[in-house]
Enzyme design. Structure first.
Site, PDB file in Angstrom:
ATOM      1  N   ARG A   1       0.885  -1.151   0.099  1.00  0.00           N
ATOM      2  CA  ARG A   1      -0.017  -0.006   0.088  1.00  0.00           C
ATOM      3  C   ARG A   1       0.799   1.154   0.009  1.00  0.00           C
ATOM      4  NH1 ARG A   1      -5.540  -1.978   3.540  1.00  0.00           N
ATOM      5  NH2 ARG A   1      -6.070  -3.079   1.770  1.00  0.00           N
TER       6      ARG A   1
ATOM      7  N   TYR B   1      -5.710  -0.330  -7.158  1.00  0.00           N
ATOM      8  CA  TYR B   1      -5.165  -1.659  -6.623  1.00  0.00           C
ATOM      9  C   TYR B   1      -4.476  -1.486  -5.340  1.00  0.00           C
ATOM     10  CZ  TYR B   1      -1.036  -0.928  -9.670  1.00  0.00           C
ATOM     11  OH  TYR B   1       0.153  -0.539 -10.329  1.00  0.00           O
ATOM     12  N   GLU B   2      -4.337  -2.693  -4.751  1.00  0.00           N
ATOM     13  CA  GLU B   2      -3.856  -2.690  -3.270  1.00  0.00           C
ATOM     14  C   GLU B   2      -4.938  -2.090  -2.250  1.00  0.00           C
ATOM     15  OE1 GLU B   2      -1.036  -5.087  -4.478  1.00  0.00           O
ATOM     16  OE2 GLU B   2      -1.708  -4.673  -2.427  1.00  0.00           O
ATOM     17  N   GLY B   3      -6.346  -2.419  -2.596  1.00  0.00           N
ATOM     18  CA  GLY B   3      -7.203  -1.892  -1.713  1.00  0.00           C
ATOM     19  C   GLY B   3      -7.674  -0.542  -2.289  1.00  0.00           C
TER      20      GLY B   3
END
Lengths: 600, 600
Positions: A298, A439-441
């Site tokens: 993140r 992406y990545e949450g």
């Protein structure tokens, strides 16, 4: 398209005067990281990124990575550049010394990563994913697993991937269905399909170590029943050499809006019932292991947002200084004015510049907090820094990537009609940047992480500590002088942030949907408080150096820094003045219209 | 990708209850435009756009228009769809009756254009450009020119283009160099290159009428020395049939980020010294003629912004209702929740919905003001409406297109990872939308037009009238009830807008650069006041119909409208709370850093 030039002076200023890396370098593991070494890393990193990585940016977009019968072919020049990247030791810069890494602090690795990814986002995604694999193995691998994989992953001779997503399981990781069946020899047989696997297959390295989330038979439902497996493309022989090809393959590549050079693979595991995986971290411990990779990831995606903004900034500034149109108001020079002299172009440029610098400061503080949280000798200090890092991670990711999109969009606008033409390159920066808030949450998930978990963590200690520090800093700022308006604005949004945070925490006990409804504007508000605090620190540091005559030839830079900070305070911060009302508005308007009536 | 569905009920509501089209339809030229006719136009337009134009959206992006040896080939299906568009009379809907048009009001043409362009932006650009040519010819052409060109342009059998831009002359039109040499027969020989000519060459119509800005020998420098010429692709014989091919060609097409189906041509005129042009509107009158086309074009581009938002809205809503991930807070239904139930997705959807509806109301009012300004029998009323249209045009263009980008970006975000994959189609909407803030005068130029010209026009009469009307409306709104917070927020930003406008006008006499520096946030502030006023009108109208029981089965729509309006007031309008400070900040921070020090 001009090549990327690393903003080495700016990065050094942030490290030295905004986040105080010197304190970190006093710690035992970093005794050998001298001032000269830091400077050498920044300069060499800048050089490598400009000379080797940046020239591949356009060709990467144009050719893209392509799936052929014998695997994925990367664009011309990528393989050689990656080899040079590995041979020059860039991949292992922060890796553990016992496995051949250079053991430098993550904050310095962040600087290097910023340079590489600003030069070429799609390229740099590959080593970034390998870093995640290193961290997961370091934290959760057995001694044997570490011995088998770490050295090559640290050097970059092998690359790594993260395999979470399946068609029905995106943000909802717990819904995944890939199976892992235990075998008599202690290994597992993996079977299933994964989607959106960045660099899942390519020709730049001799092996690819996939970390794959899967379910063992009879495991509990949801995230509690997920385990993590090491699934190498080529199995490793006892002597460490490459053995036979594992039963896995890239089935197809996605056609994406951007980052074309980064192959986004649909991966199939166990088509022939013979895909070998090795459990890492114990059965049903997969989410815990994956979080090790995800937190780091993140922050890394936040860095990619910063990079899109920085690359957009450099291109837009070049273009605005070169391109002449009309006569700017008040211009006294001969002929047409370079468009940088027009006020609306100037507003765009200063907006990009000031917010990019704010994001950089936030991200570097986040990385420093991770280093401190890992390496400080005092456990209580470590705990506090870990709390700070936890608090800052969703901010780095979401604010960094939102600004990556906003700023690259402004950069397109500076180019005018030429910005819409692919040949100028700025359209690519904008297209590449658009994935990062996803992406990545997604950034919505980041906002929920901030308000739902990070605010309440340790009884609210960490946000209270940060806001308290900011309030103290504001109190010590002079009320008059050129930062007076800055002080007033920062003070205002800090108070709004405190009130909003308290309201959100109160709602946590009453109506969690109110919290969710207010999460996105709260994240933006708190991001600007953090950015505002760090930018204020930067201005005060610059002022101090100017007044004490220790600018060392950087006087113009320091004066520009102060002006940039002021722009952030007076022309950017006011966009946060209404956020408190949005946070505290509650959920009722969100759900006032029934789903079926939304399209009426 | 789901086909576009025209929001007929919403459009009808805006026409009837927000901008009061009925007043317009009482005017003499529109006696035959009955209620039923309006409804028929909307329904048939909706049907045509869904069935004929929308299905070509994806193929248009994938194939794009391509330059072959014998001219530009449009994507599969485009030519047939365009023929059907012409044969069904859609092109001439607002065209003058004496040339075969249907003479309907522009506001109704706006509704049709919204539908066509929401279905397929790149396709609809072609007829939009023809409209501009019709207006220029109608206003400035000789009787003979009108006789020669109007009928076919009105029907759409021939298309039209606007040729302003040259490499060195973008926003700075006055810098153009294309030459027009007078001939003994009264015609001119045109020579030069034009760039960014949308639909400059294609295979959908039998002739293309180029309107070209050029300089005659000895003309004054800058915009004062520019003349406008009719330059047909095929010359017209005396009997109206097509004659020989003129000496002009498309040299190349640009590779653009979006609107691939719209061929963006580099046009070369007079390669063989034999390109025939016909002067229109007198020598050195070109800018005046071009402004006729440009004002219309600016509103049209605003509509394109609205269309990107509307298409993004429809796709995002569909996806959010279909896609299931996790369990939404407070969800009581079985299984995974459709993502529309998650608060952050709901925020994105309601933000798109509410701002799209605000922009639609602004644009339709703008079109109505143009109609009233042209057709009202009372000269003083006409003057006032023209002033209103002038005031609203930069707002429609800039706010409409900025929101087209912002909202299509939010729509991409709703799709998550799938949003970044080209096959889902939402990426195309986002890429297509990015051109709109740039062309027909960048949004920075629109902001300068608003603060530099429109505010001061007629002694400030028009903005004063609009704000006065808004203030009166606010005063008449109830202070309690569900619109109380809306009233308070609208009141607040209206006061900010007034204060900002007065400050800007005061600066016009002192430091024009202060005005330029404040222009962009002022445009946003005023846009939200106009949008806020119209949305308040919508809510009050909906409330009235609900209370009086005259909803006619639209009760759910009316309740949804009120909730959407409230969302605009309580969750969108607060983003304007700091704009006044940004407007009134002055220019000093913009120019505090010397150009040479920007990159330090």
């Amino acid at each position: 398209m001009a090549e990327y030039v690393a903003p080495t002076r700016e990065i050094r200023f942030v490290l030295d005067h905004v986040i105080d890396m010197a304190e970190l370098l006093k710690l035992e593991p970093f005794q050998e990281v001298s001032d000269d070494l830091v400077q050498a890393v920044l300069e060499e990193g800048g050089k490598f990124s400009s000379e080797k990585i940046s020239p591949l940016y356009a060709v990467g977009d144009r050719q893209g990575s392509v799936l052929a019968d014998d695997g994925v072919k990367t664009p011309d020049g990528f393989k050689d550049a990656y080899q040079a990247y590995v041979e020059n030791g860039w991949n292992g810069i922060c890796g553990p010394v016992e496995y051949g890494g250079q053991g430098m602090p993550q904050v310095l690795g962040t600087a290097v990563q910023e340079m590489m990814a600003s030069a070429n986002q799609a390229f740099t995604l590959c080593p970034i994913l390998g870093q995640g694999a290193v961290e997961a193995l370091e934290a959760h691998g057995t001694e044997e697993q570490q011995k088998t994989y770490m050295e090559k992953l640290v050097s970059g001779e092998w690359t790594g991937t993260m395999n979470l997503t399946e068609p029905q399981a995106g943000s909802d990781v717990g819904a995944l269905r890939t199976r892992a069946d235990p075998q008599a020899d202690g290994t597992y047989r993996i079977s299933g399909q994964k989607i959106f696997i960045s660099w899942g297959e390519h020709d730049m390295a001799e092996n690819i170590i996939h970390l794959v989330l899967a379910r063992t038979p009879g495991s509990p439902e949801g995230t509690k029943g997920i385990s993590l497996f090491i699934v190498p493309k080529y199995l490793i022989n006892e002597d460490g050499s490459l053995g036979e090809k594992n039963d896995l393959r890239a089935v197809s590549l996605e056609h994406k809006m951007g980052i074309h050079a980064s192959p986004t693979c649909v991966m199939s595991y166990g088509d022939n019932g013979n895909c070998v995986g090795y459990l890492i971290g114990g059965e049903n411990q997969g989410m815990r292991c994956m979080f090790t990779m995800m937190n780091n990831a993140r922050l890394n995606v936040g860095i990619l947002g910063l990079c899109a903004a920085e690359r957009g900034w450099q291109m837009a500034l070049d273009y605005a200084r070169d391109r002449r149109q009309g006569k700017a108001i008040g211009s006294t020079s001969e002929g047409k004015s370079p468009i940088i002299e027009h006020a609306d172009v100037r507003r765009m440029l200063m907006t990009i510049k000031s917010t990019t610098e704010a994001v950089r400061a936030i991200i570097y503080l986040n990385a420093l907090a991770l280093d401190m949280g890992r390496h400080h000798p005092d456990g209580e200090v470590r705990r506090k820094y870990r709390g700070l890092a936890d608090l800052l991670t969703p901010i780095s990711k979401a604010y960094g990537t939102d600004l990556g999109v906003e700023n690259s969009s402004l950069a397109v606008q500076v180019f005018g009609g030429m910005g819409y033409i692919e040949e100028t390159g700025i359209a690519q920066v904008f297209r590449d940047a658009r994935i990062h808030p996803i992406y990545e949450g997604t950034n919505g998930i980041q906002a929920m992480d901030l308000v739902g978990r990070k605010l309440a963590m340790d009884g609210g200690e960490h946000w209270q500590a940060f806001l308290g520090m900011t309030e103290d800093f504001i109190a010590a700022m002079p009320e008059i002088g050129e930062l007076a308006q800055y002080r007033e604005n920062l003070s205002r949004i800090t108070a709004d942030c405190r009130e909003s945070a308290e309201w959100l925490l109160a709602q946590q006990k009453q109506n969690m949907r109110d919290v969710a409804a207010g999460s996105v504007p709260f994240l933006r508000l708190m991001s600007m408080v953090v950015g505002g605090y760090l930018m204020a620190k930067a201005a005060v540091a610059a002022q101090t150096r100017l007044e004490s005559g220790t600018g060392n030839g950087d006087e113009d830079f320091l004066r520009a820094k102060i002006a940039t900070v002021r722009f952030y305070g007076e022309q950017v911060m006011p966009t946060a003045f209404g956020l408190k009302e949005m946070v505290m508005g509650g959920d009722s308007l969100f759900y006032a219209i029934e789903d079926d009536h939304m399209a009426l």
